[in-house]
Every structure is written in structure tokens, then in C-alpha cells.
Write a protein that holds these residues in place. Sequence first.
Motif, PDB file in Angstrom:
ATOM      1  N   LYS A 104       0.812  -1.216   0.000  1.00 22.53           N
ATOM      2  CA  LYS A 104       0.000   0.000   0.000  1.00 22.53           C
ATOM      3  C   LYS A 104       0.849   1.270   0.000  1.00 22.53           C
ATOM      4  CE  LYS A 104      -4.041  -2.048   2.218  1.00 22.53           C
ATOM      5  NZ  LYS A 104      -5.008  -1.964   3.349  1.00 22.53           N
ATOM      6  N   LEU A 105       2.165   1.100   0.049  1.00 21.11           N
ATOM      7  CA  LEU A 105       3.048   2.259   0.013  1.00 21.11           C
ATOM      8  C   LEU A 105       3.389   2.624  -1.421  1.00 21.11           C
ATOM      9  CD1 LEU A 105       5.583   1.422   2.879  1.00 21.11           C
ATOM     10  CD2 LEU A 105       3.558   2.886   2.990  1.00 21.11           C
ATOM     11  N   LYS A 106       3.550   3.903  -1.653  1.00 23.00           N
ATOM     12  CA  LYS A 106       3.968   4.377  -2.974  1.00 23.00           C
ATOM     13  C   LYS A 106       5.492   4.385  -3.005  1.00 23.00           C
ATOM     14  CE  LYS A 106       3.341   8.730  -3.956  1.00 23.00           C
ATOM     15  NZ  LYS A 106       2.702  10.009  -4.330  1.00 23.00           N
ATOM     16  N   VAL A 107       6.085   3.728  -3.992  1.00 21.56           N
ATOM     17  CA  VAL A 107       7.538   3.641  -4.118  1.00 21.56           C
ATOM     18  C   VAL A 107       7.969   4.415  -5.359  1.00 21.56           C
ATOM     19  CG1 VAL A 107       9.535   2.128  -4.293  1.00 21.56           C
ATOM     20  CG2 VAL A 107       7.510   1.377  -3.017  1.00 21.56           C
ATOM     21  N   GLU A 108       8.808   5.400  -5.162  1.00 22.45           N
ATOM     22  CA  GLU A 108       9.277   6.230  -6.276  1.00 22.45           C
ATOM     23  C   GLU A 108      10.795   6.204  -6.341  1.00 22.45           C
ATOM     24  OE1 GLU A 108       7.739  10.167  -5.959  1.00 22.45           O
ATOM     25  OE2 GLU A 108       5.681   9.564  -6.449  1.00 22.45           O
ATOM     26  N   SER A 109      11.312   6.360  -7.563  1.00 18.34           N
ATOM     27  CA  SER A 109      12.765   6.430  -7.723  1.00 18.34           C
ATOM     28  C   SER A 109      13.269   7.744  -7.141  1.00 18.34           C
ATOM     29  CB  SER A 109      13.145   6.318  -9.192  1.00 18.34           C
ATOM     30  OG  SER A 109      12.558   7.371  -9.941  1.00 18.34           O
ATOM     31  N   LEU A 110      14.551   7.746  -6.711  1.00 20.70           N
ATOM     32  CA  LEU A 110      15.110   8.887  -5.996  1.00 20.70           C
ATOM     33  C   LEU A 110      16.531   9.145  -6.471  1.00 20.70           C
ATOM     34  CD1 LEU A 110      14.884  10.880  -3.510  1.00 20.70           C
ATOM     35  CD2 LEU A 110      15.902   9.053  -2.141  1.00 20.70           C
TER      36      LEU A 110
END
Length: 818
Positions: free
Chosen positions: A655-661
Motif C-alpha cells: 500500500k506504500l507508494k515507491v518512487e525512484s530517488l
Amino acid sequence: MNIAYSWLKEYIDTDLTPQEIGDILTQTGLEVGSIEEVETVKGGLKGLVIGEVLTCIPHPNSDHLSITTVDVDGEHVLPIVCGAPNVAAKQKVVVATVGTVLFDGDKEFKIKKSKIRGEASEGMICAEDEIGLGQSHDGIMVLDASAKVGTPAAKFFNVESDFVIEVDLTPNRIDGASHIGTARDLAAFLKQTQDIEYTKPSVEAFKVDNNALQIPVEIGTPEACPRYAGVTISGVEIKDSPEWLQNRLRTIGLTPINNIVDVTNFVLFETAQPLHAFDAAEIKGNKIIVQTLAAGTKFTTLDEVERELHTDDLMICNGDSEPMCIGGVFGGINSGVKASTQNIFLESAWFDPVYIRKTARRHGLNTDASFRFERGTDPDGVLYALKRAALLIQETAGGTISSNIVDVYPEPAKAFDVDVKLVNVKRLIGIEIPVAKIKKILAALEIEVVAETAEMLSLKVPPYRVDVQRESDVIEDILRIYGYNNIEPDMHVNSTIQYSPKPNPEKVKNQISDLLASNGFNEIWSNSLTKASNFEELDCINAGNTVTIFNPLSQDLNAMRQSLLFGGLETISRNTKFQNSDLKLFEFGNTYFYKGGEDVKSPADKYYEESHLALFVTGNKNAENWTSTSSESSFFVLKSYVENILDRLGFNKDKLKVESLSNDLIEEGLSYQRGDGKVFVELGYVNSKLLKKSELENNVFYADFFWNNILTQVKNQKPSYTELPKFPAVRRDLALLVDESITFSQLKAIAQKCERKLLRSVDIFDVYKGDKLPAGKKSYAMSFILRDDEKTLNDKVIEKTMQRFISMFEREVGATLR
């Protein structure tokens, strides 16, 4: 600060061992960090002997080397290749024989048999700086012809052994920053059980010989210099100090320079009163002016650095108002004592601590003088130190006292008036100490009782006790001399009913600490103070939010940290230099920010802090052993630890949003966020620029948990459970060909959006890039777990679901099956 055991005993007659003295000093508030046996010369000159050069011929293969033969004991003649220009036959020299260890600061090297340009060399003829006996490297040491061949150098130079007691001074105990100050505290403690006194060397022999060289003093900035005294000494001879003086200084870690400078350093560490000697010939106008100068004035200090002065920098100037010395901090390059100096002006002053502290910080200088002046010296000790130094200079350099003492002291310092209520002594210490005992302690501390009633003592505290100006300060002094160990602990325990927050932050923190420790992590505590420059060139951190320190101890500790990363990199760098490069570290700590604002209730409202948890992984994941080879840590190793922590805290990762960093701290990584963008954790590769700056060659993988956000989320989560599934799950795999820019998280999100009821998990088990694939492409091997909680899945439903996945992948990201 280093205290020499034998030196200390010159001021107090005691048979206590160094360890016993250390224990007493620690009890009285002068905490002892270490006690070490040392020689006056590092290494004790072991392995060095007096030799005689028998022959000296030019080296056939070099234009600057010589081949010598050296008699080292009357029986053995050693061939030694020497590069010194002054080596010659018939000289008596100091020889380091094979196996001798020489020291260069903290470094050491061992003398070995060798061949230099084809010629055998079995030792080394030494210069004075190579063996710690001086600073000159112009050539080898040439000794007097009477020196006996074979004499150990330690015996010839009278190298002494002593104990050094390292006292970790706190800022408020500058009264203990000298051998006499330490003896005074030791005597105060011992006086409670025995008849003992500390003594200061007499200065009654001081007398003025003539008034041939009068140098008047004018104080132009009295608020910065309340007292300035000086005297001239004419006809001095600049030379090496006598052996006893050099040994005293070497024992506490100082390098002797010449007799005049050595005396000023000796008196500094004896009395805590800094002194400065000027070459009288360099004092233009034959006058001293103590003043500040215009901003931007250029001045070159002893270290040959040209500095630009501030309007509040206190300067010691000559009669033409030209600067000669930064008052209380550092001397000038031209006005100091030189080999040609014949007449000197000796300065002893009492400077304002704030002026000195700010000047030292502005110029990045931290000297033994500024250390004492900026904490507060004894205004009543100015003349004693001046006379003591003058007598020692006459003893070591000759000369005559050629002026009366000039003492400009317009407003003499007053003792601090403090009233102490006896009831408060009992309240703060916890026991009732007899009044007679209290008065005995106060007398030992040189605190005068000027009036006494049944309830109160009126006291006068000497000006050198800058830390004792309140009633509670006096009571603390009474307690430390009475002895903390003499206070029996109160066995009565009070308890209260206290609200415990849910979740308990400490409990959560301990749970995660235990989890990390069980996985091989070590906890570190880094300094909250760091360099402001760490944040000045970063785009992802606003340098304007840095909390800066007004009077930092150094430029490396001039700001509060905005990130835990830099402290971790310092720890990794230090461990790596000690061959400990395989590390897994974690740290719980706060970061600090300035937010500004004018409409605030208090200055504290302009600042805020955040709690973070940092993880660091570098080097090999596991050590090589007989069952397996070592393997390097990777981003995915760190990612597994991060996800284990999230699992332990009850987070549903799906349920977490994972974005590149990618930023100035993390070169490539991921950010785990809530749907509204609130960040829980960022992780990835530490930026290569930061690694280079920290002198690190291995990759460092770093995770930053925003702990305040974590605790808020944990607080809002409620435990839930589901029954074990009654129907079996099915796994299907797909190998997808996608563009290199496509990430697994994108594909996972597409699959979850495509099938919400049956899809239980999506994982990746292989990534392939190679010349067998089209340019700009890569292959993901993914697994899909399907399950229906109401019935067993049949092949038709499974196939239909997988076809929907394939169609969605093709439509959304252009993926094709391999």
C-alpha cells in the motif's frame, strides 16, 4: 590538558601515586582521562648511541650522498650512507642502529639494513628533528668532541621518565588549567584529612636593575583589556633552554624552541597565565598601545598567514599604531623573539574572555593562550606570572631587569560576593554537613568567610574562580571537596502514576534496535555538531535552514546537523582507515533546522528538530570462510533490511507508494511514501561526490527513516488478522522485454491495478541485460501468486488473468513476452 607527575610534586609534597592523584582529581571535578608513563623524548631514544665518523667519502653514484664508516661502540664499525651536507670524518654523532624505531609525529619507521644506490647502509646518522630533540633539519647533530663513543643516547641527553596525567577540563574549571591550579585542588581535598599545603615558587628575588629601557603602555580599549602589565629585560642571550626546562616541556607534549619562548610556555602551564615576549627592537616608537584597528587591516601572524582584521579584534600595537600581535591569541611574524634578539618586552595581561573568544573563532585559531583567556584567567595572578617569568629568563638567558613594571589597571577586579544559606546546603547535598567542616572546606578553596550567622555565611570568592558566582556554585564546590563518595544514597523510592503514550516511542525504538542488532548491525552515536559547509553545496538541503553556533569550538563543529549521513560517513571513514571496512551501522538521532519568522512567542520557536533512523551498509556482506566465499553488499541487501523494519512495524508495503530517488545525498535509490506524499524512508547509493570527499572507495548504501512520520503511522495502525486460506495459491511466471527506463515498481503497480481480487503478490527473480537483447532493452523475470479465497482456481481463470496482465503490460509500457 597534560599534567606531569614530577612537575606537580614541586608544588605539593605528597607520596600519592599517579593513579591515586588521578582518582582524587576526578572526584573533585578535574576528570582524568588517562595516565601514561612517558619519556621526555618519544621512544626514549632507545637504540640510539653516540658514534664517531671514522671515514667519509662521496658516494660514487650520487652527487649529494656520502659513504661513511662509523664506530658505535669501540668494536663495531658500521657502513652508513648519509645525505647530510655537514657530515665529516672525526665527528661525534648520534647513530640509529638497525632495529631502532624512530618517530615522526604519530608515524613511526624502523631502521633496517639496506642498499642505497648500490652501497650498503647499516644505520642512520641523525638530525635533531629526526629523534625529537629539536626542529632543525639543516644537517646531522654534531656533538662535542668529549662525547664518549658507545654511550646510549638516552643517557647522554639525560632522557627522563615521568607520568603524564591527562585532565579533561570542562569549560567552567579553567582554574585547574595549570600545575599550580591542579595542586591547589588536590591540596584542598587532602586538607580535610591531613595537614598539607600547596606552595608557589617565590618571586621575592625579583628586582629592577636599572631603568635603561622604559616602554610605556596605553590601553585604548579598556573594555577588552582591563589590565596590562609589562617589563623589559635587556642583554638576553637567545639559545637552547637548559635540560631541565626542555624536559619539563617535552613531558607534557611541547617542543622546546628557545630559552625565552620556553620560559613563557613553562610559566603558562605552571600558573595558567599566558605571557608574550616581544623583541624590543621591533617596538617602534618605544611604546605599547592596546587597541582595536580598522576593519580590513592586514596582519601576518607567526604561521606566515596574512589575516584580515575585524573591528573587534584586540591588537597589541607599537607607538605608530602598527599591529604586532593579536592580543591573547597569536603573535606576529615580525615582533617575536629571534636569534638576534637582545632586549625583550615581556607582556602579562588580563583580557576580556568574550573579545578573545570571538577573535579566535573568527580567525580559526585555538592556542594555549586563547584557550585560557577565553575562559577567564586570574586578574590577580598577572604580576606574579610576570615576575616568575622574568626571574626564569634571567636564569636561562641572562640579562638585567631594565625597567619598572608597567601595570595599567584602571578598575581592579573585585571578589564575588555570595551568600550561602545553610539550609540550602543540606537541601542540595542531601545531608547535613557541620558548619565547621563547611568553613574548613571554604578556607581550603581560598573562599573567605566575611560574615556568619546561624542561618547563613557571607563569602568573598576570589576572581580566578569565574565559575563560582552563585549560591549553588559554592554548594557544588563544598560537595566536590567533601566527596561525592561520602554521600550515602537515599534508599527511599517515590513512584507516580504516569501516562504512557501509545505506542511508546522508546519501546518501538528498542524493538527496531534489537532487530538490527540481531542482524549484525552496530549502533553508533555521532556528534550533533558538524560543519556548516557540508550543507552549503547541496540542492536537496536548504543551507538557510542550518542552525549555526555563535561561538563554535572549531569550524568543523560550527553547525547543528541537518542529516545523519555525514556523521555516519565519518565513522565509516575512520573504521576503514583501521582496516575495518565491512560495516553495518545504525543510528537513532535528531536533526535540527532553523525556520526563522518574526511573529514568534519565543526565540526557540524559530527552530525545530526531527527524529531519524539511519542505516549504513558497506564492504562485504559476509566474511570469507571454508564453506563460502565473501560477497559484496548491495543495494538489495540494504533494501531487505529496510523492508524487514517496515514489516516489523506493521506496514503493508503493497500500500506504500515507491518512487525512484536521485539527489545530492542519494545518487540512485528509492523513496517509500504514503499516498499523500509523506515520506517514510529513503534509501540508495550514497552520492559518489560525498564518498570521494570522505576518502571512501567502497560503495556505501544508506537508508534514512523519517522517524516522526513512522511513529505517527504506527500510532494510527490497528492490528488486524485474517484466517488461513482454505484454497491453494497458484504461481505463474512471465519473462517480459521492456525498455531500460521501466522499473519493477511500475510493472508491479500495473499488475495490482489490473487484478485486485486474485493477485496476492508480485515479485522479481531475475533481471537480464546483454547483447542478446535489442539495444535499450532489458528482461524482467516476474512471479505472480494468485489465489481465490472462495474456491479453487481452474486453468481457464488463471490463463485469462495472465492474458490480462500481458495485455496491460503491452498497452501501458510496451512490454513483450520473451
